[in-house]
Design a protein around this motif. Structure first.
Motif, PDB file in Angstrom:
ATOM      1  N   THR A 253      39.529 -29.004  -4.464  1.00 46.37           N
ATOM      2  CA  THR A 253      38.367 -28.381  -5.161  1.00 46.37           C
ATOM      3  C   THR A 253      37.157 -28.463  -4.286  1.00 46.37           C
ATOM      4  O   THR A 253      36.791 -29.498  -3.527  1.00 46.37           O
ATOM      5  CB  THR A 253      38.076 -29.362  -6.488  1.00 46.37           C
ATOM      6  OG1 THR A 253      38.188 -30.806  -6.115  1.00 46.37           O
ATOM      7  CG2 THR A 253      39.405 -29.159  -7.346  1.00 46.37           C
ATOM      8  N   TYR A 254      36.352 -27.869  -4.490  1.00 43.47           N
ATOM      9  CA  TYR A 254      34.879 -27.642  -4.248  1.00 43.47           C
ATOM     10  C   TYR A 254      34.019 -26.914  -4.792  1.00 43.47           C
ATOM     11  O   TYR A 254      34.420 -26.233  -5.871  1.00 43.47           O
ATOM     12  CB  TYR A 254      35.127 -27.008  -2.605  1.00 43.47           C
ATOM     13  CG  TYR A 254      35.513 -25.578  -2.494  1.00 43.47           C
ATOM     14  CD1 TYR A 254      34.352 -24.698  -2.542  1.00 43.47           C
ATOM     15  CD2 TYR A 254      36.672 -25.319  -2.559  1.00 43.47           C
ATOM     16  CE1 TYR A 254      34.613 -23.081  -2.511  1.00 43.47           C
ATOM     17  CE2 TYR A 254      37.106 -23.839  -2.457  1.00 43.47           C
ATOM     18  CZ  TYR A 254      36.072 -22.733  -2.615  1.00 43.47           C
ATOM     19  OH  TYR A 254      36.425 -21.571  -2.500  1.00 43.47           O
ATOM     20  N   THR A 255      32.713 -27.020  -4.834  1.00 38.72           N
ATOM     21  CA  THR A 255      31.758 -26.432  -5.391  1.00 38.72           C
ATOM     22  C   THR A 255      30.792 -25.466  -4.608  1.00 38.72           C
ATOM     23  O   THR A 255      30.818 -25.839  -3.344  1.00 38.72           O
ATOM     24  CB  THR A 255      30.796 -27.533  -6.079  1.00 38.72           C
ATOM     25  OG1 THR A 255      30.010 -28.134  -5.229  1.00 38.72           O
ATOM     26  CG2 THR A 255      31.447 -28.285  -7.196  1.00 38.72           C
TER      27      THR A 255
ATOM     28  N   GLY B 212      21.333 -20.558  -8.886  1.00 40.52           N
ATOM     29  CA  GLY B 212      20.973 -21.927  -9.188  1.00 40.52           C
ATOM     30  C   GLY B 212      22.178 -22.831  -9.818  1.00 40.52           C
ATOM     31  O   GLY B 212      21.867 -24.062  -9.832  1.00 40.52           O
ATOM     32  N   GLU B 213      23.250 -22.181 -10.092  1.00 44.04           N
ATOM     33  CA  GLU B 213      24.355 -22.926 -10.704  1.00 44.04           C
ATOM     34  C   GLU B 213      25.530 -23.462  -9.657  1.00 44.04           C
ATOM     35  O   GLU B 213      25.633 -22.613  -8.881  1.00 44.04           O
ATOM     36  CB  GLU B 213      24.856 -22.072 -11.918  1.00 44.04           C
ATOM     37  CG  GLU B 213      24.172 -21.907 -12.911  1.00 44.04           C
ATOM     38  CD  GLU B 213      24.625 -21.111 -14.365  1.00 44.04           C
ATOM     39  OE1 GLU B 213      25.966 -21.313 -14.157  1.00 44.04           O
ATOM     40  OE2 GLU B 213      24.073 -20.482 -15.176  1.00 44.04           O
ATOM     41  N   ASN B 214      25.989 -24.404  -9.997  1.00 50.61           N
ATOM     42  CA  ASN B 214      27.211 -24.759  -9.189  1.00 50.61           C
ATOM     43  C   ASN B 214      28.488 -24.392  -9.673  1.00 50.61           C
ATOM     44  O   ASN B 214      28.520 -24.532 -11.333  1.00 50.61           O
ATOM     45  CB  ASN B 214      27.125 -26.508  -8.981  1.00 50.61           C
ATOM     46  CG  ASN B 214      26.160 -26.897  -7.936  1.00 50.61           C
ATOM     47  OD1 ASN B 214      26.277 -26.580  -6.854  1.00 50.61           O
ATOM     48  ND2 ASN B 214      25.347 -27.941  -8.491  1.00 50.61           N
ATOM     49  N   TYR B 215      29.289 -23.756  -8.761  1.00 50.45           N
ATOM     50  CA  TYR B 215      30.659 -23.210  -9.436  1.00 50.45           C
ATOM     51  C   TYR B 215      31.742 -24.226  -8.776  1.00 50.45           C
ATOM     52  O   TYR B 215      31.635 -23.981  -7.682  1.00 50.45           O
ATOM     53  CB  TYR B 215      30.623 -21.783  -9.070  1.00 50.45           C
ATOM     54  CG  TYR B 215      29.861 -20.707  -9.580  1.00 50.45           C
ATOM     55  CD1 TYR B 215      30.111 -20.044 -10.879  1.00 50.45           C
ATOM     56  CD2 TYR B 215      28.413 -20.574  -9.473  1.00 50.45           C
ATOM     57  CE1 TYR B 215      29.038 -19.229 -11.557  1.00 50.45           C
ATOM     58  CE2 TYR B 215      27.409 -19.887 -10.027  1.00 50.45           C
ATOM     59  CZ  TYR B 215      27.805 -19.117 -11.152  1.00 50.45           C
ATOM     60  OH  TYR B 215      26.950 -18.256 -11.829  1.00 50.45           O
ATOM     61  N   SER B 216      32.632 -24.355  -9.616  1.00 52.07           N
ATOM     62  CA  SER B 216      33.796 -25.260  -9.307  1.00 52.07           C
ATOM     63  C   SER B 216      34.881 -24.074  -8.757  1.00 52.07           C
ATOM     64  O   SER B 216      35.353 -23.532  -9.686  1.00 52.07           O
ATOM     65  CB  SER B 216      34.169 -26.242 -10.209  1.00 52.07           C
ATOM     66  OG  SER B 216      33.082 -27.026 -10.557  1.00 52.07           O
TER      67      SER B 216
ATOM     68  N   GLN C   2      40.750 -20.282  -6.926  1.00 55.50           N
ATOM     69  CA  GLN C   2      40.496 -20.067  -8.606  1.00 55.50           C
ATOM     70  C   GLN C   2      39.267 -20.730  -9.078  1.00 55.50           C
ATOM     71  O   GLN C   2      38.716 -21.775  -8.776  1.00 55.50           O
ATOM     72  CB  GLN C   2      41.643 -20.796  -9.089  1.00 55.50           C
ATOM     73  CG  GLN C   2      41.937 -20.622 -10.492  1.00 55.50           C
ATOM     74  CD  GLN C   2      43.221 -21.163 -11.077  1.00 55.50           C
ATOM     75  OE1 GLN C   2      44.205 -20.490 -10.767  1.00 55.50           O
ATOM     76  NE2 GLN C   2      43.255 -22.280 -11.629  1.00 55.50           N
ATOM     77  N   LEU C   3      38.455 -19.594  -9.707  1.00 59.22           N
ATOM     78  CA  LEU C   3      37.231 -20.267 -10.163  1.00 59.22           C
ATOM     79  C   LEU C   3      37.322 -20.026 -11.464  1.00 59.22           C
ATOM     80  O   LEU C   3      37.801 -19.037 -12.343  1.00 59.22           O
ATOM     81  CB  LEU C   3      36.316 -18.923  -9.806  1.00 59.22           C
ATOM     82  CG  LEU C   3      34.683 -19.040 -10.417  1.00 59.22           C
ATOM     83  CD1 LEU C   3      34.112 -20.293 -10.178  1.00 59.22           C
ATOM     84  CD2 LEU C   3      33.908 -17.614 -10.139  1.00 59.22           C
ATOM     85  N   THR C   4      36.955 -21.145 -12.277  1.00 57.21           N
ATOM     86  CA  THR C   4      36.857 -21.243 -13.767  1.00 57.21           C
ATOM     87  C   THR C   4      35.506 -21.494 -14.402  1.00 57.21           C
ATOM     88  O   THR C   4      34.745 -22.212 -13.635  1.00 57.21           O
ATOM     89  CB  THR C   4      37.714 -22.268 -14.381  1.00 57.21           C
ATOM     90  OG1 THR C   4      39.163 -22.163 -13.674  1.00 57.21           O
ATOM     91  CG2 THR C   4      37.914 -22.406 -15.745  1.00 57.21           C
ATOM     92  N   PHE C   5      35.310 -20.862 -15.179  1.00 59.23           N
ATOM     93  CA  PHE C   5      33.863 -20.795 -15.947  1.00 59.23           C
ATOM     94  C   PHE C   5      33.941 -20.382 -17.345  1.00 59.23           C
ATOM     95  O   PHE C   5      34.822 -19.964 -17.838  1.00 59.23           O
ATOM     96  CB  PHE C   5      32.661 -20.050 -15.183  1.00 59.23           C
ATOM     97  CG  PHE C   5      33.179 -18.616 -15.092  1.00 59.23           C
ATOM     98  CD1 PHE C   5      32.408 -17.771 -15.880  1.00 59.23           C
ATOM     99  CD2 PHE C   5      33.852 -18.093 -14.055  1.00 59.23           C
ATOM    100  CE1 PHE C   5      32.715 -16.367 -15.905  1.00 59.23           C
ATOM    101  CE2 PHE C   5      34.148 -16.691 -13.950  1.00 59.23           C
ATOM    102  CZ  PHE C   5      33.784 -15.849 -14.921  1.00 59.23           C
TER     103      PHE C   5
ATOM    104  N   GLN D 291      36.601 -19.282 -22.078  1.00 59.62           N
ATOM    105  CA  GLN D 291      37.118 -19.637 -20.564  1.00 59.62           C
ATOM    106  C   GLN D 291      37.455 -18.840 -19.872  1.00 59.62           C
ATOM    107  O   GLN D 291      38.518 -18.128 -20.305  1.00 59.62           O
ATOM    108  CB  GLN D 291      38.048 -21.023 -20.550  1.00 59.62           C
ATOM    109  CG  GLN D 291      38.190 -21.663 -19.357  1.00 59.62           C
ATOM    110  CD  GLN D 291      38.990 -22.758 -19.131  1.00 59.62           C
ATOM    111  OE1 GLN D 291      38.653 -23.691 -19.730  1.00 59.62           O
ATOM    112  NE2 GLN D 291      40.080 -22.778 -18.844  1.00 59.62           N
ATOM    113  N   TYR D 292      37.026 -18.359 -18.844  1.00 58.41           N
ATOM    114  CA  TYR D 292      37.390 -17.479 -17.603  1.00 58.41           C
ATOM    115  C   TYR D 292      37.902 -18.024 -16.367  1.00 58.41           C
ATOM    116  O   TYR D 292      37.475 -18.894 -15.977  1.00 58.41           O
ATOM    117  CB  TYR D 292      36.581 -16.195 -17.375  1.00 58.41           C
ATOM    118  CG  TYR D 292      36.034 -15.388 -18.592  1.00 58.41           C
ATOM    119  CD1 TYR D 292      36.675 -14.551 -19.047  1.00 58.41           C
ATOM    120  CD2 TYR D 292      34.878 -15.767 -19.232  1.00 58.41           C
ATOM    121  CE1 TYR D 292      36.359 -13.344 -19.986  1.00 58.41           C
ATOM    122  CE2 TYR D 292      34.284 -14.903 -20.346  1.00 58.41           C
ATOM    123  CZ  TYR D 292      35.117 -14.041 -20.731  1.00 58.41           C
ATOM    124  OH  TYR D 292      34.720 -13.106 -21.871  1.00 58.41           O
TER     125      TYR D 292
END
Length: 216
Positions: free
Chosen positions: A38-40, A46-50, A63-66, A76-77
């Protein structure tokens, strides 16, 4: 008799050890094969995406989940891309969000021969765009889209012919093409994804998707 029993017990012990070793080896191999990390990534908003990076066969998947809003409810996508944001830094890109997200319909178009020239990579690229554009519940941006071609012949009448000239106030066009540069640019209101190779056409597409999601 006692000697035979001892030998039997010894053999059974050896077999049991071998079975344990084989199971352990299988589990280790399987865990390495399906290794995830995992990484961000800090987006331009300005948002962190995991992200979760995993391997499917020989292919890396990012794989990006938000969370977003669909029909007034939080949803949830999950977006699956071939490349992560750190692998896309070299691709230049103009801000083209409004040219896509402010439209009522978006055509995704390519030359009739591009799938063959890219070993079907352009088809995969359109499939990835379709994961974020469309009217299904899994689509992030609820904007109708259609796959089209820029030219046709007598043997191909299934797809509409659309090009950059077909943009209007309410209709957008995303055009995939090969060229000398990896870039995303605005061609008089038409969004052009230009790539130097079949591999790059996926990278440029992934950058567009992350741009629409405000990571770039």
């Amino acid at each position: 008799m006692k000697k035979k029993n001892r030998k039997l017990i010894k053999y059974l012990g050896i077999i049991a050890i071998l079975i344990v070793v084989l199971i352990a080896a299988f589990l280790i191999f399987n865990s390495r094969k399906n290794k995830t990390s995992t990484y961000t990534y800090l987006g331009v908003n300005g948002e962190n995406y995991s992200f979760v990076k995993l391997k499917e066969g020989n292919v890396d998947i990012h794989q990006l989940t938000f969370y977003g809003i669909l029909k007034g409810e939080e949803k949830q996508y999950t977006i699956r891309l071939r490349y992560g944001p750190n692998e896309l830094q070299d691709i230049s890109g103009e801000d083209v969000r409004d040219l896509i997200l402010n439209k009522r319909l978006v055509y995704i178009t390519q030359d009739l021969n591009l799938p063959e020239l890219t070993n079907q990579a352009s088809v995969l690229a359109i499939f990835e765009i379709n994961s974020v554009l469309g009217t299904e519940d899994y689509n992030v941006f609820q904007i109708p889209r259609e796959s089209t071609i820029t030219n046709t012949n007598s043997n191909n009448t299934k797809l509409q012919v659309k090009d950059c000239k077909d943009i209007t106030k309410f209709i957008g066009v995303i055009k995939l093409q090969l060229g000398n540069t990896n870039r995303i640019y605005n061609n008089n209101g038409c969004v052009v994804l230009e790539a130097k190779s079949k591999e790059d056409i996926i990278r440029v597409t992934d950058k567009l998707i992350l741009h629409l999601l405000e990571l770039f």
